[in-house]
Design a protein around this motif. Structure first.
Motif, PDB file in Angstrom:
ATOM      1  N   ALA A  53       0.826  -1.198   0.000  1.00  0.00           N
ATOM      2  CA  ALA A  53       0.000   0.000   0.000  1.00  0.00           C
ATOM      3  C   ALA A  53       0.864   1.254   0.000  1.00  0.00           C
ATOM      4  O   ALA A  53       1.929   1.296   0.617  1.00  0.00           O
ATOM      5  CB  ALA A  53      -0.908   0.006   1.236  1.00  0.00           C
ATOM      6  N   LEU A  54       0.399   2.278  -0.684  1.00  0.00           N
ATOM      7  CA  LEU A  54       1.098   3.561  -0.719  1.00  0.00           C
ATOM      8  C   LEU A  54       0.536   4.484   0.344  1.00  0.00           C
ATOM      9  O   LEU A  54      -0.664   4.485   0.619  1.00  0.00           O
ATOM     10  CB  LEU A  54       0.902   4.226  -2.082  1.00  0.00           C
ATOM     11  N   THR A  55       1.403   5.296   0.916  1.00  0.00           N
ATOM     12  CA  THR A  55       0.907   6.358   1.777  1.00  0.00           C
ATOM     13  C   THR A  55       0.236   7.407   0.903  1.00  0.00           C
ATOM     14  O   THR A  55       0.509   7.498  -0.294  1.00  0.00           O
ATOM     15  CB  THR A  55       2.062   7.009   2.546  1.00  0.00           C
ATOM     16  N   PRO A  56      -0.664   8.236   1.449  1.00  0.00           N
ATOM     17  CA  PRO A  56      -1.293   9.286   0.638  1.00  0.00           C
ATOM     18  C   PRO A  56      -0.288  10.196  -0.037  1.00  0.00           C
ATOM     19  O   PRO A  56      -0.478  10.591  -1.183  1.00  0.00           O
ATOM     20  CB  PRO A  56      -2.144  10.036   1.676  1.00  0.00           C
ATOM     21  N   ALA A  57       0.805  10.522   0.662  1.00  0.00           N
ATOM     22  CA  ALA A  57       1.807  11.409   0.056  1.00  0.00           C
ATOM     23  C   ALA A  57       2.479  10.745  -1.136  1.00  0.00           C
ATOM     24  O   ALA A  57       2.670  11.348  -2.187  1.00  0.00           O
ATOM     25  CB  ALA A  57       2.846  11.811   1.103  1.00  0.00           C
ATOM     26  N   ALA A  58       2.831   9.450  -0.963  1.00  0.00           N
ATOM     27  CA  ALA A  58       3.468   8.736  -2.067  1.00  0.00           C
ATOM     28  C   ALA A  58       2.517   8.571  -3.236  1.00  0.00           C
ATOM     29  O   ALA A  58       2.894   8.695  -4.397  1.00  0.00           O
ATOM     30  CB  ALA A  58       3.961   7.367  -1.589  1.00  0.00           C
ATOM     31  N   TRP A  59       1.256   8.314  -2.937  1.00  0.00           N
ATOM     32  CA  TRP A  59       0.281   8.177  -4.018  1.00  0.00           C
ATOM     33  C   TRP A  59       0.123   9.485  -4.781  1.00  0.00           C
ATOM     34  O   TRP A  59       0.024   9.507  -6.004  1.00  0.00           O
ATOM     35  CB  TRP A  59      -1.073   7.729  -3.484  1.00  0.00           C
ATOM     36  N   GLY A  60       0.128  10.586  -4.059  1.00  0.00           N
ATOM     37  CA  GLY A  60      -0.008  11.880  -4.717  1.00  0.00           C
ATOM     38  C   GLY A  60       1.125  12.142  -5.678  1.00  0.00           C
ATOM     39  O   GLY A  60       0.921  12.649  -6.773  1.00  0.00           O
ATOM     40  N   ARG A  61       2.348  11.772  -5.285  1.00  0.00           N
ATOM     41  CA  ARG A  61       3.484  11.948  -6.180  1.00  0.00           C
ATOM     42  C   ARG A  61       3.378  11.026  -7.380  1.00  0.00           C
ATOM     43  O   ARG A  61       3.696  11.384  -8.503  1.00  0.00           O
ATOM     44  CB  ARG A  61       4.797  11.715  -5.422  1.00  0.00           C
ATOM     45  N   PHE A  62       2.902   9.783  -7.146  1.00  0.00           N
ATOM     46  CA  PHE A  62       2.772   8.827  -8.235  1.00  0.00           C
ATOM     47  C   PHE A  62       1.711   9.268  -9.236  1.00  0.00           C
ATOM     48  O   PHE A  62       1.871   9.131 -10.436  1.00  0.00           O
ATOM     49  CB  PHE A  62       2.416   7.449  -7.660  1.00  0.00           C
ATOM     50  N   ASN A  64       0.587  12.243  -9.932  1.00  0.00           N
ATOM     51  CA  ASN A  64       0.715  13.604 -10.441  1.00  0.00           C
ATOM     52  C   ASN A  64       1.559  13.594 -11.712  1.00  0.00           C
ATOM     53  O   ASN A  64       2.766  13.373 -11.657  1.00  0.00           O
ATOM     54  CB  ASN A  64       1.376  14.496  -9.383  1.00  0.00           C
ATOM     55  N   PRO A  65       0.945  13.833 -12.876  1.00  0.00           N
ATOM     56  CA  PRO A  65       1.704  13.740 -14.129  1.00  0.00           C
ATOM     57  C   PRO A  65       2.809  14.778 -14.255  1.00  0.00           C
ATOM     58  O   PRO A  65       3.706  14.630 -15.067  1.00  0.00           O
ATOM     59  CB  PRO A  65       0.628  13.949 -15.204  1.00  0.00           C
ATOM     60  N   LYS A  66       2.764  15.831 -13.441  1.00  0.00           N
ATOM     61  CA  LYS A  66       3.787  16.872 -13.514  1.00  0.00           C
ATOM     62  C   LYS A  66       4.702  16.847 -12.298  1.00  0.00           C
ATOM     63  O   LYS A  66       5.421  17.792 -12.040  1.00  0.00           O
ATOM     64  CB  LYS A  66       3.121  18.245 -13.652  1.00  0.00           C
ATOM     65  N   GLY A  67       4.659  15.762 -11.563  1.00  0.00           N
ATOM     66  CA  GLY A  67       5.397  15.718 -10.312  1.00  0.00           C
ATOM     67  C   GLY A  67       6.858  15.376 -10.419  1.00  0.00           C
ATOM     68  O   GLY A  67       7.563  15.373  -9.417  1.00  0.00           O
ATOM     69  N   LEU A  68       7.354  15.084 -11.619  1.00  0.00           N
ATOM     70  CA  LEU A  68       8.729  14.630 -11.763  1.00  0.00           C
ATOM     71  C   LEU A  68       9.637  15.659 -12.422  1.00  0.00           C
ATOM     72  O   LEU A  68      10.836  15.673 -12.180  1.00  0.00           O
ATOM     73  CB  LEU A  68       8.756  13.323 -12.568  1.00  0.00           C
ATOM     74  N   ALA A  69       9.091  16.511 -13.259  1.00  0.00           N
ATOM     75  CA  ALA A  69       9.907  17.498 -13.976  1.00  0.00           C
ATOM     76  C   ALA A  69      10.447  18.545 -13.020  1.00  0.00           C
ATOM     77  O   ALA A  69       9.717  19.123 -12.210  1.00  0.00           O
ATOM     78  CB  ALA A  69       9.080  18.169 -15.066  1.00  0.00           C
ATOM     79  N   ASP A  85      19.657  18.305  -3.330  1.00  0.00           N
ATOM     80  CA  ASP A  85      19.221  17.011  -2.818  1.00  0.00           C
ATOM     81  C   ASP A  85      17.996  16.534  -3.594  1.00  0.00           C
ATOM     82  O   ASP A  85      17.065  17.293  -3.850  1.00  0.00           O
ATOM     83  CB  ASP A  85      18.880  17.127  -1.327  1.00  0.00           C
ATOM     84  N   LYS A  86      18.027  15.270  -4.017  1.00  0.00           N
ATOM     85  CA  LYS A  86      16.941  14.628  -4.758  1.00  0.00           C
ATOM     86  C   LYS A  86      16.708  15.261  -6.131  1.00  0.00           C
ATOM     87  O   LYS A  86      15.584  15.291  -6.619  1.00  0.00           O
ATOM     88  CB  LYS A  86      15.658  14.588  -3.930  1.00  0.00           C
ATOM     89  N   GLU A  87      17.777  15.716  -6.749  1.00  0.00           N
ATOM     90  CA  GLU A  87      17.733  16.124  -8.149  1.00  0.00           C
ATOM     91  C   GLU A  87      18.610  15.183  -8.967  1.00  0.00           C
ATOM     92  O   GLU A  87      19.707  14.828  -8.543  1.00  0.00           O
ATOM     93  CB  GLU A  87      18.224  17.559  -8.338  1.00  0.00           C
ATOM     94  N   VAL A  88      18.116  14.789 -10.124  1.00  0.00           N
ATOM     95  CA  VAL A  88      18.872  13.900 -10.997  1.00  0.00           C
ATOM     96  C   VAL A  88      18.868  14.446 -12.421  1.00  0.00           C
ATOM     97  O   VAL A  88      17.993  15.215 -12.813  1.00  0.00           O
ATOM     98  CB  VAL A  88      18.304  12.462 -10.998  1.00  0.00           C
ATOM     99  N   ARG A 258       9.481   9.493  -9.033  1.00  0.00           N
ATOM    100  CA  ARG A 258       8.412  10.414  -8.674  1.00  0.00           C
ATOM    101  C   ARG A 258       7.826  10.085  -7.303  1.00  0.00           C
ATOM    102  O   ARG A 258       7.557  10.974  -6.499  1.00  0.00           O
ATOM    103  CB  ARG A 258       7.317  10.369  -9.753  1.00  0.00           C
ATOM    104  N   ALA A 259       7.653   8.804  -7.018  1.00  0.00           N
ATOM    105  CA  ALA A 259       7.096   8.387  -5.735  1.00  0.00           C
ATOM    106  C   ALA A 259       7.985   8.795  -4.568  1.00  0.00           C
ATOM    107  O   ALA A 259       7.488   9.088  -3.475  1.00  0.00           O
ATOM    108  CB  ALA A 259       6.880   6.872  -5.722  1.00  0.00           C
ATOM    109  N   GLU A 260       9.303   8.825  -4.786  1.00  0.00           N
ATOM    110  CA  GLU A 260      10.226   9.165  -3.707  1.00  0.00           C
ATOM    111  C   GLU A 260      10.601  10.641  -3.695  1.00  0.00           C
ATOM    112  O   GLU A 260      11.478  11.059  -2.948  1.00  0.00           O
ATOM    113  CB  GLU A 260      11.484   8.298  -3.808  1.00  0.00           C
ATOM    114  N   GLY A 261       9.937  11.430  -4.529  1.00  0.00           N
ATOM    115  CA  GLY A 261      10.116  12.874  -4.466  1.00  0.00           C
ATOM    116  C   GLY A 261      11.313  13.428  -5.206  1.00  0.00           C
ATOM    117  O   GLY A 261      11.734  14.559  -4.932  1.00  0.00           O
ATOM    118  N   TYR A 262      11.864  12.669  -6.163  1.00  0.00           N
ATOM    119  CA  TYR A 262      12.985  13.181  -6.954  1.00  0.00           C
ATOM    120  C   TYR A 262      12.478  14.100  -8.060  1.00  0.00           C
ATOM    121  O   TYR A 262      11.317  14.024  -8.479  1.00  0.00           O
ATOM    122  CB  TYR A 262      13.773  12.024  -7.575  1.00  0.00           C
TER     123      TYR A 262
END
Length: 286
Positions: A53-62, A64-69, A85-88, A258-262
């Motif tokens: 199961a995903l936490t609500p925060a992780a689900w929101g990142r997953f 969100n189609p614009k959550g990775l750029a 930090d957390k940029e790739v 995206r799920a881990e906030g990168y």
């Protein structure tokens, strides 16, 4: 929900739930394969009985189609690449390769992120339409010599000729400036790095090596890449757009990022034509 999203969700559930199983050893390095996982259709509260199961925060990142750029970074040398930090930065070497490169482009477009493609000159000349697709999609390009030569085994003059020929080939095919450069096999020298920088190219180093060139499963590539990234927390990721396994695993990797906030940063050349000095010409010495 599309088949691609269902597959990505399943891969994400597997990564988050630590459902990877130890499977094989590769040059002494343990790699993993995934056990089956169910696709997720909505966020659920995590508990001991439901490890996927995903936490609500992780689900929101997953979801969100614009959550990775992330941001676009203008650079004129490798020292300008200062990731938070957390940029790739996603980089793809050795292409372009028909079918594989286009599949990767489609995935990057779906996730709304841009990458840097370090093209081999003879590959760009062999597949000019694919090379131009990379540029038309808004990605950054660079060169990777003309024939993927190991420059450490060439004379200085021969190495420079190989670099120049590769850059010219990529630029002429794409009708864009190939301002970034990566040494094949990461085989460089101080003098070659100086020459590349002095001639208006940004040397691309690597912090996270996906090792997607090994004959392992796509899941193993995604697992290894994420494990290395979690240790570093940021960096330039090395991938190759000539392998089916890379194209196959990319949705799962981007979903997990995206799920881990990168955030995925795009590099753009922001330098000017350099003033060349006698100390850095072909007759200079270390």
């Amino acid at each position: 929900m599309s088949v691609r999203v269902l597959c990505a969700a399943a891969a994400l559930a597997c990564l988050l739930s630590s459902c990877a199983n130890r499977s094989q050893t590769e040059n002494g390095t343990l790699v993993t394969s995934f056990a089956p996982a169910k696709a997720l259709s909505s966020p659920k509260k995590a508990n001991a009985d439901d490890p996927v199961a995903l936490t609500p925060a992780a689900w929101g990142r997953f979801n969100n189609p614009k959550g990775l750029a992330g941001r676009t970074m203008d650079v004129s040398s490798i020292s300008d690449i200062r990731l938070r930090d957390k940029e790739v930065v996603l980089t793809f070497d050795d292409g372009p390769m028909p079918k594989k490169t286009e599949k990767i482009l489609a995935t990057l477009d779906e996730y709304g992120v841009k990458a840097t493609f370090l093209m081999v000159g003879e590959m760009a000349k062999a597949h000019p339409e694919v090379a131009r697709e990379v540029v038309d999609a808004g990605h950054t390009i660079g060169s990777h010599t003309y024939r993927h030569a190991d420059l450490a085994h060439l004379s200085f003059d021969a190495a420079i000729a190989e670099i120049e020929k590769g850059r010219n080939a990529v630029s002429s095919v794409t009708r864009d400036d190939a301002d970034f450069f990566r040494f094949p096999y990461l085989a460089d020298s101080r003098k070659l790095r100086q020459w590349v920088g002095a001639h208006g190219m940004v040397v691309m180093d690597v912090q996270i090596d996906s090792k997607d060139y090994f004959g392992v499963s796509p899941a193993a590539v995604a697992t290894r890449t994420m494990n290395a990234l979690r240790a570093q927390r940021k960096g330039i990721i090395l991938l190759h757009d000539i392998h089916n396994r890379t194209a196959a695993m990319l949705p799962a990797l981007l979903t997990q990022l995206r799920a881990e906030g990168y955030k995925v940063v795009q590099l753009r050349y922001g330098g000017h034509a350099p003033m060349l000095t006698a100390s850095l010409d072909r007759t200079s010495h270390d």
